[in-house]
Scaffold this active site. Structure first.
Site: not given
Ligand code: GLN
Length: 207
Positions: A86, A177, A179
């Site tokens: 992410c 994610h 995890e």
């Molecule tokens: N929205 C976050 C970003 O752009 C990422 C979201 C996440 O890691 N769950 O930094």
């Protein structure tokens, strides 16, 4: 030989990644010791790294301020594996599509922050992932879209016609994610089933 797994711990999801890598190691007959990374000087001793989610602008700033960024780059140059998830994917990508993110340039990809789930902030989807026998329960939270990838990148999974899991040499990166579910197969793929990585050999004491 016990593997040292470093979890970048400047923000969130640390214990979940620690658990997932322990379980994935177990499933592959490898013992792992997890260390948290908040300062420079820890990464050089790590065999594998996890770059969790959070807020990519904050994470990239802290990594550069603390001198951790260049250590992660050296880790990848040495062919050692990284799993970036992410916000971790955003920080790892060559083009984060946002000037406030100082990229680590680890995966040749262009991403768009917060582009998945604008209507719905988070969702779970059964994902077909290359190398896994059956679908993986992928949790997306304000996830980035991978808009474009370079030639060196292998797409491991797509959702809605767009890549959501990619591999560039020793680095596996996901929009979602892995995890956050008890299923540690994506951690397994990234660290123990990636031919592109260098890990210390297992010894008799690991079995
Ligand atoms: N929205 C976050 C970003 O752009 C990422 C979201 C996440 O890691 N769950 O930094």
């Amino acid at each position: 030989m016990t593997l040292k797994a470093g979890v970048v711990a400047v923000q969130g999801d640390v214990s979940e990644h620690a658990e997932a890598v322990r379980r994935a190691g177990e499933a592959h007959g490898r013992e792992t010791e997890v260390v948290e990374i908040r300062n420079s000087g820890v990464v050089p001793d790590c065999d594998l790294l996890l770059l969790p989610g959070g807020e990519s602008t904050t994470i990239s700033r802290l990594l550069h301020d603390e001198g951790i960024a260049e250590e992660i780059v050296a880790h990848v140059e040495a062919g050692k594996p990284v799993l970036a998830t992410c916000a971790g994917l955003i920080v790892a990508s060559t083009d984060a599509g946002d000037d406030r993110v100082q990229s680590l340039d680890l995966v040749d990809a262009t991403v768009e922050r917060n582009a998945f789930g604008r209507q719905k902030d988070s969702f779970e989807a059964p994902l077909e992932v290359a190398g896994l026998d059956d679908s993986f329960p992928a949790v997306f939270i304000r996830a980035p879209v991978i808009a474009d990838v370079g030639e060196s990148v292998e797409v491991l999974a797509e959702w809605d016609g767009r890549p959501v899991a990619i591999r560039d040499g020793p680095v596996v990166a996901t929009s979602f994610h892995p995890e956050l579910t008890p299923d540690s197969r994506v951690h397994g793929l990234a660290f123990f089933e990636n031919d592109g990585v260098t890990l210390p050999e297992a010894t008799a004491s690991d079995q």
